[in-house]
Design a protein around this motif. Structure first.
Motif, PDB file in Angstrom:
ATOM      1  N   LYS A 280     -89.802   2.334  41.161  1.00 25.08           N
ATOM      2  CA  LYS A 280     -88.898   2.203  42.300  1.00 25.08           C
ATOM      3  C   LYS A 280     -89.666   2.043  43.605  1.00 25.08           C
ATOM      4  O   LYS A 280     -89.291   1.241  44.479  1.00 25.08           O
ATOM      5  N   LYS A 281     -90.770   2.784  43.754  1.00 25.42           N
ATOM      6  CA  LYS A 281     -91.559   2.701  44.982  1.00 25.42           C
ATOM      7  C   LYS A 281     -92.405   1.430  45.032  1.00 25.42           C
ATOM      8  O   LYS A 281     -92.533   0.797  46.085  1.00 25.42           O
ATOM      9  N   LYS A 284     -90.061  -1.843  45.540  1.00 28.25           N
ATOM     10  CA  LYS A 284     -89.012  -1.790  46.557  1.00 28.25           C
ATOM     11  C   LYS A 284     -88.993  -3.060  47.397  1.00 28.25           C
ATOM     12  O   LYS A 284     -87.943  -3.683  47.593  1.00 28.25           O
ATOM     13  N   ASN A 285     -90.155  -3.475  47.879  1.00 30.93           N
ATOM     14  CA  ASN A 285     -90.210  -4.680  48.708  1.00 30.93           C
ATOM     15  C   ASN A 285     -89.956  -5.935  47.883  1.00 30.93           C
ATOM     16  O   ASN A 285     -89.315  -6.880  48.354  1.00 30.93           O
ATOM     17  N   ARG A 288     -86.219  -6.353  47.370  1.00 32.16           N
ATOM     18  CA  ARG A 288     -85.605  -6.805  48.618  1.00 32.16           C
ATOM     19  C   ARG A 288     -85.858  -8.282  48.841  1.00 32.16           C
ATOM     20  O   ARG A 288     -84.970  -9.021  49.300  1.00 32.16           O
TER      21      ARG A 288
END
Length: 459
Positions: A280-281, A284-285, A288
């Motif tokens: 998830k970390k 994340k970008n 997006r």
């Protein structure tokens, strides 16, 4: 009178051990004609001449040992005639190596030498010892000297082979005992204190789950191969980068695992929540970016639950390896998203067993798995574009005439970035220089204006 005295004189004798033979080994004495500083090797060359008719390979090994001993006695070849002697002996060794090797009876030189030494002892020394004739004592003495030389050569060959075997083991251990930052991952360090933590052991074990991964045909297996080794073999990442990111990924997962389960007695050995949190970390970008460009993510998980953990580790390992070799491209996060998007899609195709519609063969990375292929074929072209743009600035150029990191990264904010293709097209807009494009646009505008004026004057 003088001519008669000259005819009575004996022919000049060959001076042994003080001159160099021009063609070694043709007559027997020629091999014994050695410089005075190398007198110790004369018995070895004499034995080589004696046994050459019965076993040419043993004679070659004797001369080879003599050459090595000569080099140890005079390594700089400073003695009188030493250089010429070494050269002549080396030429003969090079000439006789292949022919004598073809006629060798045993599998190795050591066995051939050992067999010949034992046969020599049985056939010559024992027979001479049992002979009743006392006049054979001289022959027995000579046989002892020959046997001594043969044993010296045999011992040298056997020791060299044993040393080579030991050195091979040392090299194997050297490859395993690699430098590390925090985690010693070689097999001999499994009992180190840090490697006993259950969260570390669980992540190391999970990374070594390479079941079902399609390895290249020419791949050489190593001890304790893991998922990152497979990614290196398929995509061509650098060796040191793989070592660093292996530790990076293990420690990331272990730290998240400890935060989720602070009490050691409540920590499960394998828990998927740490994988989910790190994914998830990390992505994340990227997610997006996919949402902004209205593109589907390349992070597709299998339906079989047993393969989900392996697939997550592959996706995270691929991202960290790309990030590790990106160098200055890390200042262009959307550019990394573009690279990862295509490479993750290739990863999914390989794991899903897809075939190429053009060739019908299994899907492979477009840049191949050559050594350091990623940094050479993906990172370098983009970095060279950045370097050229920096040179255009020269401290005075207007910002409209050159592109900085933000300008180049902005190229990947639009769906037009997919025109760059994969593999990346060298003639794409991204690699074009803005100044050249500006000049072309100005030239087009001037021509259009002239055409407009001429048309206006006509009418």
């Amino acid at each position: 009178m003088s001519s008669r005295r000259g005819s009575d004189q004996p022919p000049p004798r060959r001076i042994l051990r003080t001159q160099t033979a021009g063609n070694l080994g043709e007559p027997i004495l020629d091999s014994e004609v050695v410089p005075s500083s190398l007198v110790e090797i004369a018995p070895i060359l004499r034995v080589a001449n004696e046994v050459e008719s019965s076993n040419p390979r043993v004679a070659y090994l004797c001369r080879f040992y003599a050459f090595g001993k000569a080099h140890r006695l005079d390594p700089t070849s400073s003695g009188r005639g030493v250089r010429q002697f070494k050269t002549a002996l080396l030429q003969r060794l090079e000439r006789e190596n292949e022919t004598t090797l073809a006629g060798r009876g045993a599998k190795s030189d050591a066995r051939e030498m050992q067999r010949f030494y034992q046969d020599f002892y049985k056939k010559y020394i024992q027979d001479l010892q049992n002979a009743a004739d006392k006049h054979d004592r001289a022959q027995l003495t000579k046989a002892y000297q020959t046997a001594s030389v043969l044993f010296e050569v045999l011992k040298a060959i056997a020791m060299s082979i044993e040393t080579l075997q030991v050195h091979t083991k040392v090299e194997e251990k050297k490859q395993l005992c690699k430098p590390y930052n925090i985690l010693p991952l070689d097999p001999d360090s499994e009992n180190q204190a840090i490697m006993r933590f259950p969260e570390i052991q669980a992540r190391v074990s999970a990374l070594r789950n390479i079941r079902g991964l399609p390895w290249p045909k020419d791949h050489q297996k190593k001890v304790n191969e893991d998922i990152l080794d497979w990614l290196q073999a398929m995509f061509g990442f650098q060796k040191d980068n793989v070592e660093n990111q292996r530790e990076h990924l293990i420690l990331l997962l272990a730290n998240v695992h400890i935060i989720q389960f602070p009490k050691p007695d409540q920590q499960p050995k394998l828990d998927d929540r740490a994988l989910t949190e790190v994914m998830k970390k990390l992505f994340k970008n990227y997610k997006r970016w996919c949402k902004y460009l209205d593109r589907k993510s390349s992070l597709w998980l299998p339906t079989i639950q047993q393969e989900v953990q392996q697939r997550k580790l592959l996706y995270m390992g691929l991202y960290l390896l790309i990030w590790g070799e990106a160098s200055n491209l890390r200042f262009m996060p959307e550019c990394l998203c573009y690279i990862y998007h295509h490479m993750a899609f290739e990863l999914y195709g390989m794991l899903d067993g897809r075939t190429s519609p053009m060739t019908g063969e299994p899907v492979k990375p477009v840049y191949g798995g050559d050594d350091e292929a990623f940094v050479k074929k993906v990172v370098t072209p983009i970095y060279e574009t950045i370097a050229k743009e920096a040179k255009r600035r020269k401290g005075k150029a207007k910002h409209s005439q050159w592109r900085n990191y933000d300008d180049l990264n902005e190229y990947f904010w639009s769906v037009n970035c997919f025109r760059l293709g994969w593999p990346m097209r060298a003639d794409a807009d991204f690699f074009c220089q803005p100044l050249e494009k500006l000049r072309a646009d100005k030239k087009f505008v001037c021509c259009s204006f002239r055409l407009y004026v001429s048309c206006f004057l006509v009418f």
